[in-house]
Design a protein around this motif. Sequence first.
Motif, PDB file in Angstrom:
ATOM      1  N   LEU A 170       4.385  -7.369   8.274  1.00 10.74           N
ATOM      2  CA  LEU A 170       4.968  -8.524   8.655  1.00 10.74           C
ATOM      3  C   LEU A 170       3.565  -9.238   9.142  1.00 10.74           C
ATOM      4  O   LEU A 170       2.870  -8.894   9.903  1.00 10.74           O
ATOM      5  CB  LEU A 170       5.808  -8.341   9.805  1.00 10.74           C
ATOM      6  CG  LEU A 170       7.053  -7.413   9.650  1.00 10.74           C
ATOM      7  CD1 LEU A 170       7.865  -7.268  10.672  1.00 10.74           C
ATOM      8  CD2 LEU A 170       8.048  -8.183   8.379  1.00 10.74           C
ATOM      9  N   THR A 193      -1.725 -10.403  10.286  1.00  9.21           N
ATOM     10  CA  THR A 193      -0.882  -9.467  10.124  1.00  9.21           C
ATOM     11  C   THR A 193      -0.436  -8.933  11.512  1.00  9.21           C
ATOM     12  O   THR A 193      -1.304  -8.748  12.332  1.00  9.21           O
ATOM     13  CB  THR A 193      -1.433  -8.134   9.384  1.00  9.21           C
ATOM     14  OG1 THR A 193      -1.682  -8.977   7.965  1.00  9.21           O
ATOM     15  CG2 THR A 193      -0.521  -7.085   8.969  1.00  9.21           C
ATOM     16  N   THR A 248       8.594  -9.174  16.505  1.00  9.50           N
ATOM     17  CA  THR A 248       8.400  -9.354  15.253  1.00  9.50           C
ATOM     18  C   THR A 248       9.086  -8.480  14.438  1.00  9.50           C
ATOM     19  O   THR A 248       9.653  -8.755  13.400  1.00  9.50           O
ATOM     20  CB  THR A 248       6.803  -9.350  14.861  1.00  9.50           C
ATOM     21  OG1 THR A 248       6.200 -10.593  15.430  1.00  9.50           O
ATOM     22  CG2 THR A 248       6.686  -9.551  13.230  1.00  9.50           C
ATOM     23  N   ALA A 267      12.574  -9.098  11.837  1.00  9.33           N
ATOM     24  CA  ALA A 267      12.546  -8.731  10.404  1.00  9.33           C
ATOM     25  C   ALA A 267      13.758  -7.967  10.352  1.00  9.33           C
ATOM     26  O   ALA A 267      14.386  -8.071   9.204  1.00  9.33           O
ATOM     27  CB  ALA A 267      11.375  -7.787  10.046  1.00  9.33           C
ATOM     28  N   LEU A 294      12.800 -13.147   9.674  1.00 11.24           N
ATOM     29  CA  LEU A 294      11.366 -13.199   9.184  1.00 11.24           C
ATOM     30  C   LEU A 294      11.255 -12.251   7.816  1.00 11.24           C
ATOM     31  O   LEU A 294      11.704 -11.140   7.927  1.00 11.24           O
ATOM     32  CB  LEU A 294      10.406 -12.369  10.277  1.00 11.24           C
ATOM     33  CG  LEU A 294       8.838 -12.368   9.861  1.00 11.24           C
ATOM     34  CD1 LEU A 294       8.117 -14.020   9.663  1.00 11.24           C
ATOM     35  CD2 LEU A 294       8.155 -11.726  10.966  1.00 11.24           C
ATOM     36  N   LYS A 295      10.830 -12.965   6.867  1.00  9.97           N
ATOM     37  CA  LYS A 295      10.647 -12.177   5.372  1.00  9.97           C
ATOM     38  C   LYS A 295       9.402 -11.359   5.644  1.00  9.97           C
ATOM     39  O   LYS A 295       8.433 -11.848   5.694  1.00  9.97           O
ATOM     40  CB  LYS A 295      10.524 -13.186   4.525  1.00  9.97           C
ATOM     41  CG  LYS A 295      10.371 -13.012   3.076  1.00  9.97           C
ATOM     42  CD  LYS A 295      10.179 -14.174   2.147  1.00  9.97           C
ATOM     43  CE  LYS A 295      10.148 -13.269   0.591  1.00  9.97           C
ATOM     44  NZ  LYS A 295       9.976 -14.556  -0.457  1.00  9.97           N
ATOM     45  N   PRO A 296       9.284 -10.062   4.976  1.00  6.61           N
ATOM     46  CA  PRO A 296       8.215  -9.312   5.036  1.00  6.61           C
ATOM     47  C   PRO A 296       7.232  -9.896   4.166  1.00  6.61           C
ATOM     48  O   PRO A 296       7.704 -10.394   3.108  1.00  6.61           O
ATOM     49  CB  PRO A 296       8.941  -7.901   4.745  1.00  6.61           C
ATOM     50  CG  PRO A 296      10.415  -8.074   4.686  1.00  6.61           C
ATOM     51  CD  PRO A 296      10.764  -9.389   4.731  1.00  6.61           C
ATOM     52  N   ARG A 297       5.995  -9.685   4.299  1.00 10.01           N
ATOM     53  CA  ARG A 297       4.864  -9.828   3.410  1.00 10.01           C
ATOM     54  C   ARG A 297       4.787  -8.729   2.421  1.00 10.01           C
ATOM     55  O   ARG A 297       4.686  -8.801   1.308  1.00 10.01           O
ATOM     56  CB  ARG A 297       3.670  -9.836   4.301  1.00 10.01           C
ATOM     57  CG  ARG A 297       2.323  -9.907   3.381  1.00 10.01           C
ATOM     58  CD  ARG A 297       2.267 -11.478   2.924  1.00 10.01           C
ATOM     59  NE  ARG A 297       2.300 -12.526   3.760  1.00 10.01           N
ATOM     60  CZ  ARG A 297       1.351 -13.080   4.743  1.00 10.01           C
ATOM     61  NH1 ARG A 297       0.043 -12.373   4.609  1.00 10.01           N
ATOM     62  NH2 ARG A 297       1.467 -13.928   5.535  1.00 10.01           N
TER      63      ARG A 297
END
Length: 296
Positions: free
Chosen positions: A34, A40, A67, A71, A76-79
């Motif tokens: 995330l 990061t 954070t 998720a 929150l969209k994961p990287r």
Amino acid sequence: MSEGNGSARGGRGGGSAGEAAAAASRLTARDLTLAYEDRTVVDGLDLDIPHGAVTVVVGPNACGKSTLLRALGRLLKPRRGAVLLDGTDLARLPTRMIARSVGLLPQSPVAPEAITVADLVSRGRQPHQHWWQQWSEADERAVAEAMDRTDVTQLADRAVDELSGGQRQRVWIAMALAQETDLLLLDEPTTYLDIAHQVEVLDLIRQLNHDRGRTVVAVLHDLNQAARYADHLVAMKQGRVVAQGRPTAVVTAHLVRDVFGLESVVVPDPVTGSPLVVPGRPWQAPGTAAAAPGSE
């Protein structure tokens, strides 16, 4: 000490609904990374949330606790990697379906201007609404019960922005409870509350877990409260899970030093038997004699 991604489950002595059901996990994270822009925050994290248990996430400020919770609630969209609900990537599930299964109370939520307490708590029922049925007796019951459990019924007609910080926090918790999800994510739910109301909220979480079988994930700052109320404790540092498992296995003087940078002694809580972290001796002026325990 259970360090790394330990497999120990459950937490407090004497058994619980969490210990009985913790073998399975409906909510999991796999290789989860995330980030906010180029920074990061969580890196390559794997985590299984024990089903039917109270999981508490602890760690120093900026370690990625909140954070991670965002998720898990698909805010929150994961990287990289994914959060899975019943084996399916959250990104593939309809929002309404997620809202019926996962309730999330974020840090410092903002209420619409001039909204009343009753109206805000009622918004927790939106995932259950249909175009052919806007309100039902079940909705009314859920809202009334949530307000009663959080002791805000007497505030029903008050505007939320007129309330104290502690009152507002209890109203937001009531809204999350009214959503009646099987999974409840709470980011620092005791913020702004005095010690008596902190205990009331944490007891409520345990009661919901016991009576309703709800899976709860909470972020807490107070390590002693976390150890007292958790079935499963997750300690994070710099975006990674350092240790997880039963509080009695996780909370040691070594871990407190490693994760929080605090010298301490860990002793059994005289009431619950859970780990109790006692910080080292406070600072004293040079030459000041240390008072013996119990002396004046």
